[in-house]
Design a protein around this motif. Structure first.
Motif, PDB file in Angstrom:
ATOM      1  N   VAL A 111      -1.936   4.428   3.071  1.00 40.35           N
ATOM      2  CA  VAL A 111      -1.510   4.530   4.468  1.00 40.35           C
ATOM      3  C   VAL A 111      -1.015   5.950   4.715  1.00 40.35           C
ATOM      4  O   VAL A 111       0.119   6.289   4.363  1.00 40.35           O
ATOM      5  N   PRO A 112      -1.857   6.815   5.312  1.00 40.44           N
ATOM      6  CA  PRO A 112      -1.441   8.193   5.550  1.00 40.44           C
ATOM      7  C   PRO A 112      -0.738   8.374   6.891  1.00 40.44           C
ATOM      8  O   PRO A 112      -1.036   7.688   7.868  1.00 40.44           O
ATOM      9  N   THR A 113       0.201   9.304   6.910  1.00 39.44           N
ATOM     10  CA  THR A 113       0.816   9.775   8.148  1.00 39.44           C
ATOM     11  C   THR A 113       0.723  11.288   8.128  1.00 39.44           C
ATOM     12  O   THR A 113       1.027  11.913   7.100  1.00 39.44           O
ATOM     13  N   THR A 114       0.294  11.891   9.228  1.00 41.54           N
ATOM     14  CA  THR A 114       0.179  13.344   9.271  1.00 41.54           C
ATOM     15  C   THR A 114       1.216  13.921  10.225  1.00 41.54           C
ATOM     16  O   THR A 114       1.454  13.390  11.305  1.00 41.54           O
ATOM     17  N   VAL A 115       1.843  15.014   9.797  1.00 40.99           N
ATOM     18  CA  VAL A 115       2.772  15.764  10.650  1.00 40.99           C
ATOM     19  C   VAL A 115       2.451  17.243  10.508  1.00 40.99           C
ATOM     20  O   VAL A 115       1.849  17.672   9.520  1.00 40.99           O
ATOM     21  N   MET A 129       0.840  -1.198   0.000  1.00 42.84           N
ATOM     22  CA  MET A 129       0.000   0.000   0.000  1.00 42.84           C
ATOM     23  C   MET A 129       0.878   1.252   0.000  1.00 42.84           C
ATOM     24  O   MET A 129       1.939   1.270   0.619  1.00 42.84           O
ATOM     25  N   SER A 130       0.410   2.280  -0.672  1.00 45.10           N
ATOM     26  CA  SER A 130       1.177   3.511  -0.800  1.00 45.10           C
ATOM     27  C   SER A 130       1.172   4.290   0.509  1.00 45.10           C
ATOM     28  O   SER A 130       0.137   4.455   1.148  1.00 45.10           O
ATOM     29  N   ARG A 131       2.340   4.791   0.880  1.00 43.62           N
ATOM     30  CA  ARG A 131       2.506   5.548   2.119  1.00 43.62           C
ATOM     31  C   ARG A 131       2.528   7.042   1.792  1.00 43.62           C
ATOM     32  O   ARG A 131       3.431   7.508   1.088  1.00 43.62           O
ATOM     33  N   VAL A 162       8.306   7.151   3.013  1.00 39.80           N
ATOM     34  CA  VAL A 162       7.248   7.870   2.316  1.00 39.80           C
ATOM     35  C   VAL A 162       7.292   7.578   0.816  1.00 39.80           C
ATOM     36  O   VAL A 162       8.372   7.515   0.223  1.00 39.80           O
ATOM     37  N   ASP A 163       6.118   7.399   0.218  1.00 34.33           N
ATOM     38  CA  ASP A 163       6.025   7.244  -1.238  1.00 34.33           C
ATOM     39  C   ASP A 163       5.601   8.530  -1.930  1.00 34.33           C
ATOM     40  O   ASP A 163       5.864   8.713  -3.123  1.00 34.33           O
TER      41      ASP A 163
END
Length: 220
Positions: free
Chosen positions: A27-31, A1-3, A46-47
């Motif tokens: 797959v999200p990551t928030t900053v 899955m794309s990050r 990260v992709d």
């Protein structure tokens, strides 16, 4: 899955984008800060990056400059309330792959994310392009003239690659804007002429010929 890394200090917007990305199978990551963004990307986690410009610790342009300066080629989509032509041009010339203004439709953002992910995942048909005195290694992102390494920025490299994929062919300014900067319109900027001049300085004055009234051509 794309990050996907979402760099956004407005919690409501970050949560909205992350929710949509998860629903799309990503797959999200928030900053919230530029420092965190750089750390995540340089760690190889990260992709693709969705980057706001108005961050609490630094301007998003500084984050983009740090990533490209470190050699990172991860796709970056700027998502910002700044909608001026000047900011759009600055973002794309600085190495962003796309630029979207707020307010925005999530469906459009998702389509642009998928487009950039598919483009970055597509295997190159060859890892080295060569024409005349000039060579480009697409895998290591190194350029050379007569066997001598030449330092090119990310945008200069992309422009050189476009010319080397079409040797001897006249490419109009509109074609170069579309292929290198992602424009589907002419923003009234002389950015193509400026970057052709940069390439001539680094690769040789005779490498790229001007075809009056038509565009530019890579010569031998």
């Amino acid at each position: 899955m794309s990050r996907i890394l979402v760099v956004e200090d407005e919690q409501r917007i970050a949560a909205f984008v992350a929710k949509g990305l998860r629903a799309a199978g990503m797959v999200p990551t928030t900053v919230r800060t530029g420092r965190e963004a750089v750390e995540h990307v340089l760690a190889g986690e990260v992709d693709l990056v969705v980057l706001d410009l108005g961050l609490p610790d630094q301007d998003g342009f500084g984050v983009l400059d740090r990533l490209r300066g470190s050699g990172s080629t991860v796709p970056v989509i700027i998502l910002t309330a700044r909608s001026s032509v000047e900011d759009t041009v600055a973002g794309l010339e600085g190495g962003a792959d796309d630029y979207m203004s707020k307010p925005f439709r999530f469906e459009e953002l998702l389509a642009r994310i998928r487009l950039r992910l598919s483009a970055s995942a597509a295997p190159a048909t060859t890892s080295v392009l060569a024409h005349g005195r000039v060579t480009l290694d697409l895998r290591t992102r190194r350029a050379g003239v007569d066997g001598r390494d030449v330092d090119l920025s990310a945008r200069e490299f992309a422009l050189a690659e476009t010319f080397l994929r079409h040797p001897g062919q006249v490419l109009s300014r509109e074609q170069l804007l579309s292929r290198v900067w992602g424009y589907d319109f002419d923003p009234g900027s002389n950015v193509v002429d400026v970057y052709v001049r940069y390439l001539r300085t680094k690769l040789g004055a005779s490498v790229i010929a001007t075809v009056r009234g038509m565009g530019y051509r890579l010569d031998g």
